[in-house]
Design a protein around this motif. Structure first.
Motif, short mmCIF file in Angstrom:
data_model
loop_
_atom_site.label_atom_id
_atom_site.label_comp_id
_atom_site.label_asym_id
_atom_site.label_seq_id
_atom_site.Cartn_x
_atom_site.Cartn_y
_atom_site.Cartn_z
N ALA A 109 47.11 43.04 45.26
CA ALA A 109 46.41 41.87 44.72
C ALA A 109 45.35 41.40 45.70
CB ALA A 109 47.41 40.76 44.45
N PRO A 110 44.27 40.83 45.20
CA PRO A 110 43.20 40.38 46.10
C PRO A 110 43.61 39.23 47.00
CG PRO A 110 42.73 39.75 43.82
CD PRO A 110 43.91 40.66 43.78
N SER A 114 46.98 35.16 43.87
CA SER A 114 47.04 35.88 42.60
C SER A 114 48.47 36.03 42.10
CB SER A 114 46.45 37.29 42.76
OG SER A 114 45.13 37.22 43.22
N GLY A 116 50.95 34.75 40.55
CA GLY A 116 51.21 33.55 39.77
C GLY A 116 52.68 33.26 39.60
N GLY A 117 53.51 34.29 39.62
CA GLY A 117 54.94 34.08 39.43
C GLY A 117 55.58 33.28 40.56
N ARG A 122 48.61 24.39 42.23
CA ARG A 122 47.17 24.26 42.37
C ARG A 122 46.86 22.98 43.14
NH1 ARG A 122 44.87 27.69 38.86
NH2 ARG A 122 46.33 28.68 37.44
N TYR B 267 54.96 34.28 32.49
CA TYR B 267 53.59 34.07 31.98
C TYR B 267 52.61 33.74 33.10
CZ TYR B 267 54.84 29.13 32.35
OH TYR B 267 55.24 27.90 32.83
N GLY B 268 53.13 33.17 34.18
CA GLY B 268 52.25 32.80 35.28
C GLY B 268 51.60 34.00 35.96
N MET B 269 52.17 35.18 35.75
CA MET B 269 51.62 36.37 36.40
C MET B 269 50.44 36.95 35.64
SD MET B 269 55.23 38.13 37.50
CE MET B 269 54.48 39.61 38.19
N GLN B 271 46.85 36.86 34.20
CA GLN B 271 45.67 36.11 34.63
C GLN B 271 44.40 36.62 33.98
OE1 GLN B 271 46.47 37.36 38.47
NE2 GLN B 271 47.79 35.65 39.03
N GLU B 276 42.36 33.06 37.12
CA GLU B 276 43.03 31.90 36.55
C GLU B 276 44.22 32.35 35.70
OE1 GLU B 276 42.57 28.26 36.52
OE2 GLU B 276 41.95 29.12 38.43
N SER B 277 45.33 31.69 35.88
CA SER B 277 46.51 32.07 35.10
C SER B 277 46.30 31.80 33.62
CB SER B 277 47.73 31.28 35.58
OG SER B 277 48.16 31.77 36.82
N ASP B 322 49.03 39.51 38.22
CA ASP B 322 49.03 39.19 39.65
C ASP B 322 47.87 39.89 40.37
OD1 ASP B 322 50.99 37.35 39.72
OD2 ASP B 322 52.54 38.66 40.52
N GLY B 323 46.71 39.83 39.75
CA GLY B 323 45.52 40.35 40.39
C GLY B 323 45.28 41.83 40.16
N ASN B 324 46.20 42.50 39.50
CA ASN B 324 46.05 43.94 39.26
C ASN B 324 45.66 44.21 37.81
OD1 ASN B 324 47.42 45.51 41.78
ND2 ASN B 324 48.40 43.54 41.43
#
Lengths: 578, 416
Positions: A109-110, A114, A116-117, A122, B267-269, B271, B276-277, B322-324
Motif C-alpha cells: 500500500a502507498p 490506506s 482502512g480496516g 480521520r 468495507y473500510g478497506m 477505497q 478515500e474509503s 487498502d491501496g492495492n
C-alpha cells in the motif's frame, strides 16, 4: 525427547538484523524517520549504512542482561553500542530495482493510511486519513526508518544526527526525530508493565547451540523458554525460515517466503516492520475509568478506577495476570507468563475483551491459530504527572514497532480482525477498550463479566485515549540485502575481513564515556574512548583518574556532553560525550 | 443426554437462552490460500470443476445417466474450491469488474423448496430469474433431466442428483449470476452434522478429554467436517468448548432459522483511486438481515451481499483494497467474514455426558501443511510426503474402538 525440535533451522546471525530477533530491550533509543526526495539515492545511502546496522550476532551477549547496562559499555565482554536498526519503504526498494512482491497488501500500500480496516480516524476537522499525522503522512511517507540504541537517549540522538547528515542529499524536508525513553518498571504511560509475553524464535546458532535459553527438559509440550516465553518457528518473523503448523507448535512448517522467486531471494533474512506512533491521553483514560467505576460500583463490588483499568488491560500494573494468587512474585516467570484462560471460560478473572486476552488468547478457543509478532516498541514523551499543566511537546505515547513476515496476515489479524472486532477471536466479549478502534461515530463496548449477572461498559465515540499519529509499513532487509543496494557486497565483506583501516579510524564517530568506580578502577574514574565504525565498535584509549574533573579535563576539544549525569539503571556510567 | 438439542422435538423445554456467535471465519477458502502462495490464490479460488467431489487436482469426470449408463452432455462444474460456505459471482463489462455478489445459502435448502410441488418449483425458478436477470428460466431448466452421476475411471458411477430434483450444479447458478451455494460441502446438513457431532465429549488414546483449544485436532478426532477448511474446525470447536466446559456445561442448539451467515464485511478497506474509503452502502445486503456490524453482530444474518459502485461514483474494477488495485474479484472475498449463531443454556444439574472415543485422525501434507482425515477403522493411511498429524488420538492396539455414534457423512478430500 530432547532439543532441538526436528527441522529447527540455523539462524543466520550475521544477516538478520539484531533488532528483529534480540531487540534493544529497555535501552535508551532514538528514532529517525526520513522521506526521500530521491528514493534511488536513499537506497544507495542505505546500502552504504549496511555495516552500521547491528546484526544479531552482536546482540547475543546482551541476551538475558538488562539492555541499558550492556549498551552503555559496562560489560567488558560485550561489544558496545550504538545499536542500529534500519528499515526501508517499498518505493525505495523499487527505485533500487529490487523485487518487492512480498504478497503483503499492506506493505504494497502507498501509505499506512490506506489500511482502512484499521479504522484509524480521520482528522477532526475533515480531510484525508493520515493528513494530520506527524510522521508518515500519505504525502510524506516514511522511506527510511532508523532506530538507534545507545547508553543515553542523547547519545542515541547524536548517532541519528550523524545518519541524518549523510542523508541530506536526498532528504525531502526535515526528518522526523523522536526520543524513546524507557520508563521505570518497563511500563507504558497508562502505568502497566509492557512486553511481557513476547515470543522467542526457535532455531540454532551456528555453533549448534540453541538460540534461546529454553527448558532443560523437553517434556513434549509447547516449547517454552526458561522465562516461559512461547518459542515460535522463526518464519513468523523472518523470511526464509519455517513457519508454524496450525495446531502443533512443535512441528516444522513451510518456509515463509514470497511466491516470487526473486522476491523470496531478496527477502531472505529480512522482515516486515509495522511502525505505528500511538499517542496516549492518560487523563482521558483515567477519567473514563473513574467515571465508569463510579457508575458500575453497585454491580461489581470493589470496582475502583484502578481495578477497572486492570480489567481493560487484563493485567495488574506490575504485570501479574489478574488470576495471579496473592503473593505472586513479579520476578517469577511462571507467575507472569505461565497461565492461560482455560479455567476462566466464564471470564470471572479476565474479561474476554481485555487487551491481553484479545491479542493473545492463549489456550481456549480462538478463530484460528494465533500468528505471533515480535514487538520492539518503546514509549515516547515524559511520564504523566498528576495535575500537569500541559502534555510534553510532541505528546506522549508508545512507538509500536513489530516484526513479522506479513503485516496484513499477522498484525492485521490482531488489530483489524480481533482488537477492532467485538466478537473475535472468541465469538463474544466486546472490543479491546485499550487500543481497539471502530468506525467513525461508533461506540466500543466490552463485557466486564459474563456470569452472573452480565456487566458491560461502553465508551462513546468521543471517549478515546489512544490516537494514531503516524506510521508506516516497511521492510527491514538482511545486512547482505542492504549491502547490495549500494553494490558493495564484495567490498563490504572484504572490509570486514580485513578489519578497520587507519583511514577508517580517522572517520570513526567517537564517543567518550566516563565511569565511576568501574571494576577495573574501583577507587576512581575511567574515561573510555569508543570508535564507532561500520560493522563494529572498537575500544579506543582508556584513562584512569582519581576525580570526575580530571576525567573531563582529558576530553578532546569540541565534544559535547550528551548525557545529563547518571541515569537509573546505568549504575556507574556517569557521563557520555560525543 | 446429548448436549445438542433439537428444540422442536416433543417434550423439549428450552429455558432462558442466549444467542451467541461462537465463531467467525474468513470467507476466502483457507485450503486455496495454503496451496497457492501470493496472488495466484485469487485465480485458483475461482476454479470450476468437480474437485468438491473428487479432491484437489481431480479431473472432471464424465456425467452419465445413472439408469442407462450413457454419457449426458451437461456441464456440471461448480465453484469447487469455494468451500467456506461462501461463493461469489463477479460481473465484468468489457473486461472491467462492475459488481460482485456473495451468497451463503446452502443448495440443499433450494433443493428442498424445489421438491414442494409446482409452487415450490416456480418459487425457485423465480429466485433464479430475479438473481440472474434471465427471465427465460423455467423449473424445467433447473431440474436434473435424469438421475445423474459421475463415472469414475474404474467404471463405478457415483450419483449426485436424482431425476426431477433441482440440479444444484446447473449452469444458471454459474454463468449468468449466482443464486445459492453449489460446492458439495456447502450445505445445511453439513452444518447440523457439525454441530451435533461436535457436541459430544471425546477422549483420546490415553483416555484424556480432547480439549477444544486446537480446532484442527478436534475435527480430526470427530470427523465432523473437513479439517482443511477454516469454517468446519472452528464451528466444531466453538460448539465443543461450550459443552465440555466442566465448570459450566451447556446445552445448545443452532439458532432458528438455521443457517450460515455473512457476519461482516471490511468495507473500510475498499477505497476510491484517490484513497478515500468507500461508504458502507456500496455493499447491499439483498437477502437476509443486515445489522450494524459494530454494535450488534449477533443480529447480522446476511444471506446475499451485492457490491457495486453507484453510477457516477466510479467503477468497482478501478477501486483499491487498502491501496492495492483490484486485479481479481476473489480479492474482495478476503473482506468478507462468516459466522453462525447458536442458542445456549445451562445444562441440567448432575447430567454428565461421558467422553467417547475419537472417530478418526488426520494425515498432514508436509509440503502444504493441509490436513486430510482418515477413519479409525481404516487406520492412518498417510501417503508419501504425509505424516500422522495427531498420533495420540486413536488407540493403536488392535482395531480402533468404533465410536458409539451413528456414522455421519464426512467431507474428506481423499479420493475414493
Amino acid at each position: 525427547m530432547s532439543w532441538p525440535l526436528p527441522g529447527e533451522p540455523e539462524l543466520d546471525l550475521d544477516e538478520i538484523q539484531g533488532h528483529v530477533l534480540v531487540g534493544f530491550g529497555g535501552a535508551p533509543q532514538a528514532l529517525g524517520a526520513y522521506t526521500a526526495a530521491d528514493p534511488a539515492a536513499a537506497a544507495r545511502t542505505a546500502g552504504r549504512w549496511a555495516e552500521m546496522v547491528t546484526p544479531t550476532r552482536r546482540l547475543l551477549p546482551r541476551m538475558g542482561r538488562p539492555a541499558r547496562d550492556v549498551v552503555g559499555g559496562l560489560w567488558s565482554s560485550v561489544e558496545t553500542g550504538p545499536w542500529v536498526a534500519l528499515a526501508l519503504s517499498r518505493r525505495v526498494l523499487e527505485a533500487a530495482g529490487r523485487p518487492v512482491e512480498f504478497d503483503d497488501p499492506w506493505f504494497a500500500a502507498p501509505s499506512m493510511a490506506s489500511a482502512g480496516g484499521l479504522h484509524d480516524p480521520r482528522p477532526a476537522g475533515g480531510g484525508a486519513r493520515g493528513s494530520d499525522w506527524v510522521v508518515g503522512r500519505p504525502d510524506r511517507p516514511v522511506d527510511v526508518l532508523l532506530v538507534v540504541a545507545a547508553g543515553t537517549v542523547r547519545a542515541a540522538e547524536e548517532v541519528v544526527g550523524w545518519f541524518t547528515g549523510q542523508a541530506r542529499a536526498w532528504l525531502d524536508g526535515e526528518p522526523f526525530l523522536e526520543r524513546l525513553l524507557p520508563m521505570k518498571g518497563s511500563k507504558e504511560h497508562f502505568g502497566f508493565r509492557d512486553g511481557i509475553s513476547q515470543p522467542a524464535p526457535l532455531g540454532l546458532r551456528d555453533d549448534g547451540t540453541l538460540f534461546d535459553a529454553r527448558r532443560a527438559d523437553d517434556d513434549g509440550g509447547e516449547p517454552k523458554t526458561t522465562n516461559q516465553q512461547d518459542l515460535v518457528w522463526p518464519g513468523e518473523f523472518v523470511f526464509g525460515y519455517p513457519m508454524p503448523v496450525e495446531g502443533d507448535p512443535r512441528v516444522c512448517g513451510l518456509e515463509a517466503r514470497p511466491a516470487d522467486d526473486a522476491a523470496a531471494a531478496f527477502a531472505r533474512n529480512g522482515s516486515i516492520l509495522v511502525y505505528r506512533r500511538l499517542a496516549q491521553d492518560v487523563p482521558a483514560f483515567r477519567a473514563f475509568c473513574a467515571k465508569r467505576a463510579a457508575e458500575r460500583a453497585d454491580e461489581i463490588p470493589g470496582l475502583t478506577p484502578e481495578t477497572l483499568a486492570e480489567l481493560v488491560v487484563g493485567r495488574r500494573p506490575d504485570g501479574l495476570p489478574l488470576s495471579a494468587p496473592p503473593g505472586a512474585d513479579v520476578k517469577d516467570p511462571v507467575a507472569m507468563n505461565a497461565f492461560d484462560f482455560t479455567h476462566d471460560a466464564m471470564d470471572q478473572a479476565c474479561p474476554l475483551g481485555a487487551h491481553i486476552r484479545k491479542v493473545n488468547p492463549r489456550a481456549g478457543h480462538k478463530e484460528e491459530q494465533l500468528r505471533r509478532i515480535m514487538r520492539r516498541g518503546a514509549p515516547f514523551g515524559t511520564a504523566y504527572v498528576e495535575g500537569e499543566a500541559a502534555p510534553p511537546p510532541g505528546g506522549r505515547g508508545l512507538v509500536f514497532l513489530a516484526y513479522m513476515t506479513s503485516a496484513r496476515v499477522q498484525f492485521g489479524r490482531l488489530a483489524m480482525d480481533w482488537m477492532n472486532n467485538a466478537n473475535a477471536p472468541s465469538g463474544r466479549g466486546g472490543h479491546d477498550m485499550l487500543v481497539g478502534q471502530v468506525a467513525a461515530g461508533a461506540s466500543r463496548e466490552v463485557d466486564l463479566r459474563r456470569d452472573p449477572p452480565e456487566v458491560k461498559i461502553a465508551a462513546g465515540p468521543d471517549e478515546t485515549w489512544v490516537h494514531m499519529t503516524g506510521g508506516a509499513f516497511l521492510f527491514a532487509p538482511s545486512i547482505g540485502a542492504l549491502r547490495s543496494l549500494a553494490g558493495i557486497e564484495q567490498e563490504g565483506a572484504r572490509a570486514m575481513e580485513a578489519g578497520p583501516q587507519p583511514e577508517d579510524l580517522e572517520k570513526a564517530l567517537k564517543q567518550y564515556a566516563i565511569y565511576e568506580h568501574p571494576d577495573d578502577h574501583p577507587d576512581g574514574y575511567v574515561l573510555r574512548e569508543w570508535l564507532i565504525l561500520p560493522a563494529q565498535t572498537l575500544p579506543g584509549d582508556s584513562h584512569k583518574v582519581a576525580t570526575l574533573e580530571e576525567a573531563r579535563a582529558l576530553l578532546p576539544a569540541g565534544v559535547s556532553k550528551v548525557s545529563e549525569g547518571p541515569e537509573p539503571g546505568a549504575t556507574n556510567l556517569v557521563e557520555v560525550w560525543m | 443426554m446429548v448436549p445438542y438439542v433439537n428444540p422442536a422435538a416433543p417434550g423439549v423445554e428450552v429455558p432462558h437462552k442466549r444467542t451467541l456467535t461462537p465463531v467467525q471465519w474468513d470467507g476466502f477458502p483457507e485450503a486455496v490460500g495454503k496451496r497457492y502462495r501470493g496472488d495466484a490464490r485469487f485465480a485458483q479460488a475461482e476454479h470450476l470443476g468437480h474437485e468438491d467431489w473428487w479432491g484437489f487436482g481431480a479431473p472432471d469426470m464424465p456425467i452419465v445417466d445413472v439408469d442407462t449408463g450413457e454419457v449426458v452432455d451437461i456441464d456440471c462444474r461448480v465453484r469447487d474450491r469455494q468451500d467456506e460456505y461462501l461463493e461469489w459471482h463477479a460481473r465484468e463489462v468489457d473486461g472491467v469488474l462492475r459488481s460482485i455478489t456473495f451468497v451463503c445459502e446452502g443448495w440443499d435448502y433450494f433443493q428442498f423448496l424445489f421438491r414442494q410441488g409446482d409452487k415450490g418449483r416456480e418459487h425457485v425458478a423465480k429466485r433464479y430469474r430475479d438473481c440472474t436477470g434471465d427471465d427465460s428460466i423455467t423449473p424445467e431448466d433447473l431440474e436434473a433431466p435424469a438421475t445423474l452421476g459421475f463415472r469414475l475411471p474404474n467404471g463405478r458411477v457415483e450419483p449426485f442428483v436424482r431425476k426431477g430434483d433441482l440440479n444444484p450444479r446447473n449452469r444458471f447458478n454459474r454463468e449468468n449470476g449466482i443464486v445459492h451455494l453449489s460446492h458439495r460441502a456447502n450445505n445445511l446438513a453439513a452444518e447440523v452434522t457439525l454441530a451435533v457431532t461436535s457436541a459430544l465429549p471425546r477422549a483420546d488414546a490415553n483416555d484424556q478429554l480432547v480439549d477444544g483449544d486446537d480446532a484442527k485436532r478436534l475435527i480430526c478426532c470427530t470427523l465432523a467436517g473437513d479439517p482443511a477448511r477454516s469454517s468446519d474446525p472452528n464451528i466444531a470447536a466453538g460448539a465443543y468448548l461450550g459443552v465440555t466446559d466442566p465448570e459450566k456445561p451447556q446445552r445448545f442448539t443452532l439458532t432458528d432459522p438455521i443457517g450460515l451467515y455473512i457476519a461482516d464485511f471490511a468495507y473500510g478497506m475498499l477505497q476510491h483511486p484517490d484513497g478515500e474509503s468507500a461508504p458502507r452502502d456500496y455493499w447491499t445486503p439483498t437477502r437476509g438481515k443486515d445489522a450494524d456490524p459494530i454494535s450488534a453482530r449477533e443480529t447480522s444474518r446476511i444471506l446475499r451481499l451485492h457490491l457495486e459502485v453507484p453510477e457516477g461514483e466510479g467503477v468497482l474494477g478501478e477501486m483499491l483494497i487498502d491501496g492495492n488495485a483490484i486485479e481479481h474479484p476473489a480479492q474482495l472475498a478476503e473482506l468478507v467474514r462468516m459466522h453462525l449463531l447458536v442458542d445456549t443454556w445451562d445444562a441440567p444439574e448432575g447430567v454428565v455426558v461421558p467422553p467417547i472415543a475419537c472417530r478418526g485422525g488426520c494425515c498432514r501434507d508436509t509440503r502444504t501443511t493441509l490436513l486430510d482425515s482418515y477413519r479409525a477403522q481404516d487406520g492412518p493411511r498417510c501417503g508419501p510426503g504425509e505424516v500422522d498429524a495427531y498420533p495420540d488420538l486413536l488407540k493403536r492396539t488392535g482395531a480402533a474402538a468404533p465410536a458409539p455414534v451413528a456414522e455421519a457423512p464426512t467431507m474428506s478430500r481423499r479420493r475414493p
